[in-house]
Design an enzyme around this catalytic site. Structure first.
Site, PDB file in Angstrom:
ATOM      1  N   MET A   1       0.796  -1.154  -0.152  1.00  0.00           N
ATOM      2  CA  MET A   1      -0.072   0.025  -0.018  1.00  0.00           C
ATOM      3  C   MET A   1       1.030   1.336  -0.066  1.00  0.00           C
ATOM      4  SD  MET A   1      -3.125   0.620  -0.203  1.00  0.00           S
ATOM      5  CE  MET A   1      -4.962   1.633   0.549  1.00  0.00           C
ATOM      6  N   GLY A   2       1.640   1.223  -0.915  1.00  0.00           N
ATOM      7  CA  GLY A   2       2.649   2.384  -1.146  1.00  0.00           C
ATOM      8  C   GLY A   2       1.667   3.529  -1.857  1.00  0.00           C
TER       9      GLY A   2
ATOM     10  N   ARG B   1       6.099  -6.324 -10.396  1.00  0.00           N
ATOM     11  CA  ARG B   1       7.249  -6.755 -10.851  1.00  0.00           C
ATOM     12  C   ARG B   1       7.103  -8.226 -11.289  1.00  0.00           C
ATOM     13  NH1 ARG B   1       8.713  -2.536 -12.010  1.00  0.00           N
ATOM     14  NH2 ARG B   1      10.341  -1.402 -11.135  1.00  0.00           N
TER      15      ARG B   1
ATOM     16  N   GLU C   1      11.526 -10.580 -19.182  1.00  0.00           N
ATOM     17  CA  GLU C   1      11.180  -9.629 -19.957  1.00  0.00           C
ATOM     18  C   GLU C   1      12.098  -9.257 -21.056  1.00  0.00           C
ATOM     19  OE1 GLU C   1       9.856  -6.162 -17.922  1.00  0.00           O
ATOM     20  OE2 GLU C   1       8.081  -7.254 -16.977  1.00  0.00           O
TER      21      GLU C   1
ATOM     22  N   HIS D   1       4.684  -4.451 -19.926  1.00  0.00           N
ATOM     23  CA  HIS D   1       5.282  -3.491 -19.204  1.00  0.00           C
ATOM     24  C   HIS D   1       5.089  -1.945 -19.410  1.00  0.00           C
ATOM     25  CE1 HIS D   1       8.667  -3.360 -15.889  1.00  0.00           C
ATOM     26  NE2 HIS D   1       7.981  -2.283 -15.768  1.00  0.00           N
TER      27      HIS D   1
END
Length: 324
Positions: free
Chosen positions: A159-160, A242, A271, A289
């Site tokens: 929860m940034g 990520r 990726e 991305h």
């Protein structure tokens, strides 16, 4: 090029307004037409005696590469929030400052998370594939039904700033929001969400789960079979954070056996070459991305990186330094 201007190099071509500022304020070679890898970027920096390098994940600076940073470089300014491609501690140990671009990506990344939630819940990948094949027949009333997200419980892991922005948006969809974080936020930052201290306790309550935390050795592969099995059968899984957070074998199995009804991913482990098994899954909606890929956000990111270069050259504190 005027020697009074700060010399910089960049690993990728940046948005038009950023390139215009570079041309006006800095000494820099023309923008690369294709992204430069680490060796090519270092070679260019050596040739131009660059004082700062603007980088992205295309030009990772880790391991043996850190010792090869040209001696002229005083700042590595990554045009990203994430630092997976940099060994910050080793770079700073060489006396080279590091900056990133926090905050300016928040809203667009949260927008994309909602796109992934909606696309996975409403079977967008399957519907699009059907139409591209010509459609050809009416669907029955009970055929290819998705999930309505209003009234569902959304779990936010991390929860940034981005997690908080997702919580704000989820309220507009009438969702109940739970979140798991190391510590509870101040009430004004929760946006109506409820803190659940233990992740294991939160997962069974969430019809939709979304990840918004950094990748690290501690969190590598945290989404495994045990994690996914705690979700209600038929849940929706979303990852716009990520790729390394997810054990992809476990994710693929959960999407195949129905434990998950669908998933929305903006990231993966390898990726830009996703596991081919992921691409075969009809119930996976995936983007390459692109959480920050809007004109507004990418321009702000580039400008913030340049603001850090200006501060470095003036001997002032960086605008957005990376200290660890």
């Amino acid at each position: 090029m005027s020697s009074s201007r700060t010399r910089i190099v960049r690993s990728v071509r940046l948005p038009e307004a950023v390139e215009a500022r570079i041309a006006q304020e800095f000494d820099a070679p023309p923008p690369p037409q294709t992204p430069l890898d680490t060796a090519a970027l270092f070679k260019l920096a050596e040739e131009t005696q660059a004082e700062a390098m603007l980088v992205t994940h295309h030009a990772a600076i880790k391991g043996d590469a850190v010792a090869k940073i040209p001696a002229s470089v005083r700042l590595v300014a990554t045009v990203s929030v994430g630092l997976d491609h940099l060994d910050v501690k080793a770079i700073r140990a060489r006396g080279i400052a590091v900056s990133n671009t926090p905050d300016v990506l928040t809203e667009c990344n949260a927008d994309l998370a909602l796109l992934l939630i909606l696309a996975a819940a409403r079977r967008a990948a399957e519907y699009t594939a059907l139409v591209r094949k010509g459609w050809g027949r009416d669907l029955a009333m009970d055929e290819m039904l998705g999930m309505r997200i209003s009234g569902k419980t959304l779990g936010i892991v991390g929860m940034g700033r981005i997690g908080q922005a997702v919580a704000r948006r989820a309220r507009g969809f009438g969702m109940t929001v739970l979140y798991n974080n190391r510590r509870r936020l101040a009430p004004e930052l929760e946006h109506g969400a409820t803190w659940v201290e233990n992740l294991e306790d939160m997962l069974p309550r969430c019809q939709i789960i979304t990840l918004h935390l950094p990748g690290s050795d501690e969190t590598d592969g945290m989404v495994d079979q045990a994690f996914l099995s705690r979700l209600p059968k038929g849940a929706i899984f979303v990852n716009a954070a990520r790729g390394r957070l997810v054990n992809e074998d476990a994710l693929i199995e959960a999407l195949r056996n129905g434990q998950l009804a669908g998933a929305g991913l903006d990231v993966c482990r390898n990726e830009p070459h996703p596991d081919p098994r992921l691409l075969e899954l009809p119930n996976l909606f995936m983007t390459p991305h692109v959480g920050s890929a809007t004109v507004e956000t990418r321009t702000e990111m580039g400008m913030l990186a340049l603001d850090n270069v200006v501060a470095m050259a003036a001997g002032k504190p960086l605008v957005s330094p990376v200290e660890t």
